[in-house]
Design a protein around this motif. Structure first.
Motif, PDB file in Angstrom:
ATOM      1  N   TRP A  77      -2.079  84.387  46.695  1.00 21.20           N
ATOM      2  CA  TRP A  77      -0.659  84.570  47.003  1.00 21.20           C
ATOM      3  C   TRP A  77       0.058  83.287  46.591  1.00 21.20           C
ATOM      4  O   TRP A  77       0.055  82.299  47.303  1.00 21.20           O
ATOM      5  N   PHE A  78       0.659  83.302  45.426  1.00 21.44           N
ATOM      6  CA  PHE A  78       1.225  82.090  44.836  1.00 21.44           C
ATOM      7  C   PHE A  78       2.663  81.895  45.312  1.00 21.44           C
ATOM      8  O   PHE A  78       3.600  82.513  44.780  1.00 21.44           O
ATOM      9  N   VAL A  79       2.827  81.045  46.303  1.00 18.61           N
ATOM     10  CA  VAL A  79       4.152  80.781  46.865  1.00 18.61           C
ATOM     11  C   VAL A  79       4.301  79.286  47.110  1.00 18.61           C
ATOM     12  O   VAL A  79       3.331  78.526  47.055  1.00 18.61           O
ATOM     13  N   ASP A  80       5.513  78.879  47.391  1.00 18.97           N
ATOM     14  CA  ASP A  80       5.766  77.487  47.752  1.00 18.97           C
ATOM     15  C   ASP A  80       6.813  77.445  48.858  1.00 18.97           C
ATOM     16  O   ASP A  80       7.251  78.483  49.360  1.00 18.97           O
ATOM     17  N   GLY A  81       7.194  76.239  49.244  1.00 17.77           N
ATOM     18  CA  GLY A  81       8.203  76.087  50.283  1.00 17.77           C
ATOM     19  C   GLY A  81       7.740  76.620  51.631  1.00 17.77           C
ATOM     20  O   GLY A  81       6.574  76.515  52.001  1.00 17.77           O
ATOM     21  N   ILE A  82       8.662  77.239  52.346  1.00 13.94           N
ATOM     22  CA  ILE A  82       8.366  77.722  53.691  1.00 13.94           C
ATOM     23  C   ILE A  82       7.333  78.848  53.672  1.00 13.94           C
ATOM     24  O   ILE A  82       6.548  79.002  54.615  1.00 13.94           O
ATOM     25  N   GLN A  83       7.311  79.621  52.582  1.00 13.25           N
ATOM     26  CA  GLN A  83       6.312  80.687  52.477  1.00 13.25           C
ATOM     27  C   GLN A  83       4.903  80.105  52.383  1.00 13.25           C
ATOM     28  O   GLN A  83       3.964  80.632  52.987  1.00 13.25           O
ATOM     29  N   PHE A  84       4.764  79.010  51.641  1.00  7.76           N
ATOM     30  CA  PHE A  84       3.447  78.381  51.557  1.00  7.76           C
ATOM     31  C   PHE A  84       3.043  77.796  52.906  1.00  7.76           C
ATOM     32  O   PHE A  84       1.879  77.891  53.315  1.00  7.76           O
ATOM     33  N   ALA A  85       3.998  77.184  53.599  1.00  5.63           N
ATOM     34  CA  ALA A  85       3.704  76.620  54.919  1.00  5.63           C
ATOM     35  C   ALA A  85       3.192  77.706  55.859  1.00  5.63           C
ATOM     36  O   ALA A  85       2.244  77.490  56.623  1.00  5.63           O
ATOM     37  N   PHE A  86       3.820  78.876  55.785  1.00  3.18           N
ATOM     38  CA  PHE A  86       3.368  80.005  56.608  1.00  3.18           C
ATOM     39  C   PHE A  86       1.996  80.488  56.150  1.00  3.18           C
ATOM     40  O   PHE A  86       1.101  80.721  56.965  1.00  3.18           O
ATOM     41  N   LYS A  87       1.834  80.636  54.834  1.00  4.36           N
ATOM     42  CA  LYS A  87       0.559  81.126  54.297  1.00  4.36           C
ATOM     43  C   LYS A  87      -0.599  80.232  54.697  1.00  4.36           C
ATOM     44  O   LYS A  87      -1.663  80.707  55.110  1.00  4.36           O
ATOM     45  N   ASP A  88      -0.392  78.938  54.607  1.00  4.99           N
ATOM     46  CA  ASP A  88      -1.468  77.997  54.901  1.00  4.99           C
ATOM     47  C   ASP A  88      -1.791  77.938  56.392  1.00  4.99           C
ATOM     48  O   ASP A  88      -2.818  77.387  56.780  1.00  4.99           O
ATOM     49  N   SER A  89      -0.915  78.503  57.212  1.00  6.43           N
ATOM     50  CA  SER A  89      -1.127  78.483  58.662  1.00  6.43           C
ATOM     51  C   SER A  89      -1.630  79.816  59.197  1.00  6.43           C
ATOM     52  O   SER A  89      -1.895  79.943  60.399  1.00  6.43           O
ATOM     53  N   ILE A  90      -1.757  80.809  58.325  1.00  2.03           N
ATOM     54  CA  ILE A  90      -2.135  82.149  58.780  1.00  2.03           C
ATOM     55  C   ILE A  90      -3.511  82.154  59.446  1.00  2.03           C
ATOM     56  O   ILE A  90      -3.740  82.888  60.416  1.00  2.03           O
ATOM     57  N   GLY A  91      -4.437  81.337  58.947  1.00  3.51           N
ATOM     58  CA  GLY A  91      -5.770  81.302  59.545  1.00  3.51           C
ATOM     59  C   GLY A  91      -5.723  80.936  61.017  1.00  3.51           C
ATOM     60  O   GLY A  91      -6.348  81.597  61.866  1.00  3.51           O
ATOM     61  N   SER A  92      -4.974  79.892  61.340  1.00  5.91           N
ATOM     62  CA  SER A  92      -4.843  79.473  62.739  1.00  5.91           C
ATOM     63  C   SER A  92      -4.071  80.505  63.549  1.00  5.91           C
ATOM     64  O   SER A  92      -4.390  80.760  64.716  1.00  5.91           O
ATOM     65  N   ILE A  93      -3.060  81.102  62.925  1.00  3.49           N
ATOM     66  CA  ILE A  93      -2.285  82.144  63.612  1.00  3.49           C
ATOM     67  C   ILE A  93      -3.185  83.336  63.933  1.00  3.49           C
ATOM     68  O   ILE A  93      -3.090  83.932  65.017  1.00  3.49           O
ATOM     69  N   PHE A  94      -4.069  83.672  63.006  1.00  5.53           N
ATOM     70  CA  PHE A  94      -5.032  84.759  63.214  1.00  5.53           C
ATOM     71  C   PHE A  94      -5.883  84.481  64.450  1.00  5.53           C
ATOM     72  O   PHE A  94      -6.097  85.365  65.293  1.00  5.53           O
ATOM     73  N   SER A  95      -6.355  83.245  64.579  1.00 12.55           N
ATOM     74  CA  SER A  95      -7.162  82.874  65.745  1.00 12.55           C
ATOM     75  C   SER A  95      -6.350  82.968  67.029  1.00 12.55           C
ATOM     76  O   SER A  95      -6.846  83.436  68.061  1.00 12.55           O
TER      77      SER A  95
END
Length: 244
Positions: A77-95
């Motif tokens: 999922w190639f994104v940047d900015g706030i979308q990337f910040a959200f994407k990179d945090s999805i793992g922790s959000i999943f937990s």
């Protein structure tokens, strides 16, 4: 695998190697390919650990495997900015979601981790262990331990989002973007890994203390000198004798 070795490998493969890739292979591989390779290295390590090292397929490995697959899919999922910040945090959000739901449903996820981790050898042992885990103090410790891990995941997700939002400001597909991602990883991967290990250690102490509260002692032995399953069997025998 020794816990210290496992922790070291998690840090090296999960953080050090991806950071080195992001900082040094942009010209050789191209920025997008470099990003994908760096993102998939930790995923490959988790799957390798699950399938080839641990080689146990149960609730724990299913959870870890699902987490790894999620991270692998998100790498594309190639994104940047706030979308990337959200994407990179999805793992922790999943937990956070999984742990939170387990508490809301009255079935703390640490119960299932413990049942799999203890690996009872027979249906009788499994039944005895379930009875022990149903005791009020043990159940309370399971809930408290799940809350500890939930809190750690929540802190990790919020911190990770804010760091990415503030630091990763370059456009996706640029060398600067990869270097900024590496900068965040250098902060978060090691810190969060150590924090999770500490949280798991605290949870283990709480649960063990609660479990041994309900276990008897063998004649001439301290509890720590006895085998857990022997004590659990002795507890069952004492309960049968008390009921008869």
């Amino acid at each position: 695998m020794n816990r210290k070795v496992k922790l070291a490998l998690d840090i090296i493969v999960g953080a050090v190697i991806p950071i080195l890739i992001l900082n040094n292979l942009n010209e050789q591989l191209g920025t997008v390919t470099t990003y994908i390779v760096a993102a998939l290295v930790p995923v490959a390590w988790i799957l390798l650990d699950t399938c080839c090292i641990t080689r146990r397929f149960n609730f724990i490995t299913s959870y870890v495997g699902m987490f790894a697959i999620l991270r692998g899919l998100l790498a594309f999922w190639f994104v940047d900015g706030i979308q990337f910040a959200f994407k990179d945090s999805i793992g922790s959000i999943f937990s956070v979601v999984v742990f939170g739901l387990s508490i809301m449903l009255g079935k703390p996820i640490m119960y299932y981790f413990l049942m799999q981790g203890m690996s009872p050898d027979s249906l009788e042992q499994e039944k005895s262990l379930k009875a022990l885990l149903a005791e009020s103090k043990v159940y309370g410790a399971l809930v408290k331990s799940t809350k500890i891990l939930l809190f750690i995941s929540l802190v990790a997700s919020v911190t990770n989002f804010l760091l990415n939002f503030q630091i990763v400001v370059a456009d996706f597909g640029t060398t600067a973007f990869n270097q900024q991602v590496a900068q965040v990883n250098a902060i978060t991967q090691v810190t969060f890994t150590v924090l999770e290990f500490l949280g798991a250690g605290i949870a283990a102490v709480l649960i063990r203390r609660a479990m041994y509260y309900y276990l008897p002692t063998e004649d001439g032995k301290e509890q720590d000198d006895s085998d857990f399953w022997d004590l659990l069997q002795l507890r069952d025998h004492q309960q049968i004798a008390a009921d008869s």
